[in-house]
Write a protein that holds these residues in place. Structure first.
Motif, mmCIF file in Angstrom:
data_model
loop_
_atom_site.group_PDB
_atom_site.id
_atom_site.type_symbol
_atom_site.label_atom_id
_atom_site.label_comp_id
_atom_site.label_asym_id
_atom_site.label_seq_id
_atom_site.Cartn_x
_atom_site.Cartn_y
_atom_site.Cartn_z
ATOM 1 N N MET A 178 0.848 -1.200 0.000
ATOM 2 C CA MET A 178 0.000 0.000 0.000
ATOM 3 C C MET A 178 0.891 1.262 0.000
ATOM 4 S SD MET A 178 -2.980 0.929 2.750
ATOM 5 C CE MET A 178 -3.774 2.518 2.710
ATOM 6 N N GLU A 179 0.519 2.198 -0.872
ATOM 7 C CA GLU A 179 1.333 3.409 -1.010
ATOM 8 C C GLU A 179 1.166 4.323 0.211
ATOM 9 O OE1 GLU A 179 1.710 7.166 -4.046
ATOM 10 O OE2 GLU A 179 0.884 5.282 -4.818
ATOM 11 N N THR A 180 2.298 4.777 0.764
ATOM 12 C CA THR A 180 2.260 5.682 1.921
ATOM 13 C C THR A 180 2.000 7.102 1.442
ATOM 14 O OG1 THR A 180 3.928 4.282 2.966
ATOM 15 C CG2 THR A 180 3.493 6.409 3.991
ATOM 16 N N LYS A 181 1.058 7.770 2.113
ATOM 17 C CA LYS A 181 0.726 9.143 1.745
ATOM 18 C C LYS A 181 1.842 10.070 2.220
ATOM 19 C CE LYS A 181 -2.993 12.514 1.981
ATOM 20 N NZ LYS A 181 -4.254 12.904 2.643
ATOM 21 N N MET A 182 2.256 10.971 1.337
ATOM 22 C CA MET A 182 3.339 11.895 1.678
ATOM 23 C C MET A 182 2.837 12.981 2.627
ATOM 24 S SD MET A 182 5.099 12.583 -2.011
ATOM 25 C CE MET A 182 6.844 12.698 -1.785
ATOM 26 N N THR A 183 3.721 13.422 3.516
ATOM 27 C CA THR A 183 3.402 14.572 4.363
ATOM 28 C C THR A 183 3.528 15.832 3.515
ATOM 29 O OG1 THR A 183 5.686 14.953 5.035
ATOM 30 C CG2 THR A 183 4.388 13.410 6.381
ATOM 31 N N LEU A 184 2.995 16.930 4.028
ATOM 32 C CA LEU A 184 3.087 18.202 3.308
ATOM 33 C C LEU A 184 4.547 18.600 3.103
ATOM 34 C CD1 LEU A 184 1.645 20.624 2.068
ATOM 35 C CD2 LEU A 184 1.521 21.641 4.346
ATOM 36 N N GLU A 185 5.381 18.375 4.121
ATOM 37 C CA GLU A 185 6.801 18.707 4.000
ATOM 38 C C GLU A 185 7.459 17.867 2.910
ATOM 39 O OE1 GLU A 185 10.913 18.854 6.689
ATOM 40 O OE2 GLU A 185 8.976 18.671 7.699
ATOM 41 N N GLN A 186 7.128 16.585 2.856
ATOM 42 C CA GLN A 186 7.701 15.711 1.821
ATOM 43 C C GLN A 186 7.251 16.139 0.422
ATOM 44 O OE1 GLN A 186 6.207 12.064 3.476
ATOM 45 N NE2 GLN A 186 8.208 11.459 4.326
ATOM 46 N N LEU A 187 5.970 16.494 0.290
ATOM 47 C CA LEU A 187 5.446 16.974 -0.992
ATOM 48 C C LEU A 187 6.198 18.216 -1.457
ATOM 49 C CD1 LEU A 187 1.539 16.772 -0.668
ATOM 50 C CD2 LEU A 187 2.914 15.697 -2.446
ATOM 51 N N ASP A 188 6.362 19.151 -0.532
ATOM 52 C CA ASP A 188 7.042 20.400 -0.842
ATOM 53 C C ASP A 188 8.472 20.138 -1.296
ATOM 54 O OD1 ASP A 188 7.011 23.529 -0.435
ATOM 55 O OD2 ASP A 188 8.875 22.819 0.473
ATOM 56 N N LYS A 189 9.150 19.285 -0.555
ATOM 57 C CA LYS A 189 10.565 19.026 -0.862
ATOM 58 C C LYS A 189 10.748 18.243 -2.159
ATOM 59 C CE LYS A 189 12.459 19.625 3.755
ATOM 60 N NZ LYS A 189 12.927 19.011 4.997
ATOM 61 N N GLN A 190 9.760 17.455 -2.524
ATOM 62 C CA GLN A 190 9.891 16.676 -3.752
ATOM 63 C C GLN A 190 9.502 17.477 -4.998
ATOM 64 O OE1 GLN A 190 8.897 12.597 -3.625
ATOM 65 N NE2 GLN A 190 8.451 12.432 -5.814
ATOM 66 N N TYR A 191 8.481 18.327 -4.874
ATOM 67 C CA TYR A 191 7.914 18.952 -6.072
ATOM 68 C C TYR A 191 8.151 20.457 -6.212
ATOM 69 C CZ TYR A 191 5.561 14.488 -6.639
ATOM 70 O OH TYR A 191 5.297 13.158 -6.804
ATOM 71 N N VAL A 192 8.508 21.123 -5.131
ATOM 72 C CA VAL A 192 8.733 22.571 -5.190
ATOM 73 C C VAL A 192 10.239 22.839 -5.168
ATOM 74 C CG1 VAL A 192 8.307 24.795 -4.054
ATOM 75 C CG2 VAL A 192 6.540 23.017 -3.991
ATOM 76 N N LEU A 193 10.713 23.721 -6.054
ATOM 77 C CA LEU A 193 12.133 24.075 -6.047
ATOM 78 C C LEU A 193 12.495 24.665 -4.686
ATOM 79 C CD1 LEU A 193 12.668 25.695 -9.563
ATOM 80 C CD2 LEU A 193 13.320 23.403 -8.823
ATOM 81 N N GLN A 194 13.558 24.199 -4.108
ATOM 82 C CA GLN A 194 13.910 24.556 -2.730
ATOM 83 C C GLN A 194 14.747 25.837 -2.664
ATOM 84 O OE1 GLN A 194 12.649 22.608 0.164
ATOM 85 N NE2 GLN A 194 11.332 22.354 -1.620
ATOM 86 N N THR A 195 14.071 26.960 -2.880
ATOM 87 C CA THR A 195 14.751 28.258 -2.846
ATOM 88 C C THR A 195 14.483 29.026 -1.552
ATOM 89 O OG1 THR A 195 12.890 29.331 -3.958
ATOM 90 C CG2 THR A 195 14.659 28.473 -5.369
ATOM 91 N N TYR A 196 13.704 28.448 -0.654
ATOM 92 C CA TYR A 196 13.415 29.090 0.635
ATOM 93 C C TYR A 196 13.818 28.171 1.780
ATOM 94 C CZ TYR A 196 10.318 31.893 -2.319
ATOM 95 O OH TYR A 196 9.818 32.693 -3.317
ATOM 96 N N ALA A 197 14.339 28.756 2.850
ATOM 97 C CA ALA A 197 14.596 27.984 4.080
ATOM 98 C C ALA A 197 13.287 27.966 4.866
ATOM 99 C CB ALA A 197 15.706 28.642 4.889
ATOM 100 N N ARG A 198 12.410 27.041 4.493
ATOM 101 C CA ARG A 198 11.035 27.047 4.995
ATOM 102 C C ARG A 198 10.901 26.521 6.416
ATOM 103 N NH1 ARG A 198 7.434 28.058 0.820
ATOM 104 N NH2 ARG A 198 7.704 26.923 -1.123
ATOM 105 N N ASP A 199 9.910 27.076 7.101
ATOM 106 C CA ASP A 199 9.368 26.454 8.302
ATOM 107 C C ASP A 199 8.117 25.709 7.828
ATOM 108 O OD1 ASP A 199 8.619 26.286 11.293
ATOM 109 O OD2 ASP A 199 6.877 27.233 10.370
#
Length: 398
Positions: free
Chosen positions: A1-22
């Motif tokens: 069964m596929e594990t659902k990604m957390t919001l942080e994981q989604l952000d890190k996988q699909y959004v370019l990491q140009t911000y030091a996010r909280d």
């Protein structure tokens, strides 16, 4: 069964990491209070870096946006746009200057427009072309290639994005500007309060003296009011507070209350011709309707005297904290609701920001180890009280 990604994981996988996010996930805001996905509340002393000028969920703003969205969100600038024309009139009238306005989508775009106006002015008004623009160290003017180059912080001029456009020079102080003007200088671009550069205001007299000198030399004065404009310093423009009349002024952040908008206004209304400049989205129905609603709210707040009361109340609270915790902070800086506490080290600054969020308070960082405060202009006294209560809890163990 596929594990659902957390919001942080989604952000890190699909959004370019140009911000030091909280990764606090805010889902709702009311006034100057934010709520995360767990229902915990946070006092917002940041207002989206000075953008949410009328707070979160402001009824007059949201109603204006919804009503306009039901009719027309966007058409081309090849047709007349009624709220755009009305917003331009409103900005000019509130400024007290005789100017024309071009609408963009951000502060960087507004500054690009200002530089283009200056360059064409320098090309068409003088026998020998003038094109150089002087800015100041610690300034910040945007993230595009040209506005990064206009920014006077060396850390922004990394070789990754080179080659940069020519025609910019940086001076340490206002006093140094006088000797750096030559026969190729077309403009001086300054912030009256350096925001990213440490919430550092310039003295009124030195700015007035500079403005008079530039006028005499036929050098344009461009004032970047992306952060200081739209009542942030207590008057409609910081230029009004300093009692000067710039050639070009740029606005953005607080003008749309959260809807992206930028504006460049100039008294040289005939410099740009048809085709010289443009923007697909700039000044569309949605953003200019939002701008009109924001100005309705803020002008009423200003005229009633309530804004001035809020400014004084916030400043007194900040001064009290600065004096009480002089082991952490050198001094209190800024104007209006553009404020800062100059921390004694970068480590203290970092710990203050981290601890504040833990206590349910959102504050910002700026240059020169400054903890920055940019609350909504509609913030209530009870929200200010609660915010500073949490701030003291956050810092009294440092």
């Amino acid at each position: 069964m596929e594990t659902k990604m957390t919001l942080e994981q989604l952000d890190k996988q699909y959004v370019l990491q140009t911000y030091a996010r909280d990764y606090t996930n805010f889902v709702k805001g009311v006034g100057s209070t934010l709520y995360d996905e767990n229902g915990r509340d946070y006092i917002d002393f940041a207002s989206g870096i000075g953008v949410n000028s009328v707070g979160h969920g402001n009824e007059k703003l949201t109603e204006a946006i919804c009503e306009q969205a039901k009719k027309i969100i966007h058409i081309s600038n090849l047709q007349v746009i009624e709220p755009q024309a009305r917003l331009a009139e409103r900005i000019v009238n509130l400024s007290g200057y005789d100017m024309g306005v071009f609408f963009a989508n951000s502060g960087a775009e507004a500054n690009e427009g200002a530089i283009k106006i200056a360059r064409k002015y320098g090309d068409t008004r003088f026998e020998n072309k003038r094109y150089k623009v002087i800015t100041l160290e610690h300034s910040f003017h945007g993230r595009t290639i040209t506005t990064v180059k206009a920014t006077g912080q060396e850390s922004f001029h990394t070789p990754h994005f080179s080659p940069y456009p020519d025609g910019f020079s940086y001076e340490k102080s206002i006093e140094d500007v006088y000797t750096s003007i030559d026969d190729e200088t077309v403009a001086v671009l300054i912030e009256l309060v350096q925001g990213e550069g440490g919430v550092q205001p310039f003295g009124k007299e030195e700015i007035q003296k500079l403005a008079a000198h530039l006028k005499q030399k036929e050098v344009l004065l461009i004032v970047d009011e992306v952060q200081t404009g739209v009542y942030r310093t207590g008057e409609f423009l910081a230029s009004n507070l300093y009692e000067i009349e710039p050639d070009i002024i740029t606005l953005a952040k607080g003008l749309g209350g959260g809807v992206p908008i930028g504006a460049v206004m100039t008294k040289h209304k005939d410099v740009l011709s048809v085709g010289d400049h443009g923007s697909t989205f700039g000044g569309n129905y949605l953003s200019t309707s939002a701008g009109l609603a924001v100005l309705n709210v803020l002008e009423a707040l200003y005229e009633s005297g309530a804004l001035a009361e809020t400014l004084v109340y916030f400043e007194q609270k900040l001064e009290s904290v600065s004096q009480k915790y002089d082991n952490l902070f050198e001094k209190e800086v800024g104007l209006g609701l553009m404020r800062g506490l100059r921390a004694k080290s970068a480590e203290i600054q970092g710990n203050v920001l981290k601890n504040s969020l833990k206590e349910g308070l959102v504050v910002l960082k700026a240059g020169r180890n400054t903890v920055r405060f940019l609350p909504s202009l509609t913030i209530t006294k009870s929200e200010i009280d609660e915010g500073f209560k949490r701030f003291e809890t956050a810092i009294n163990t440092l």
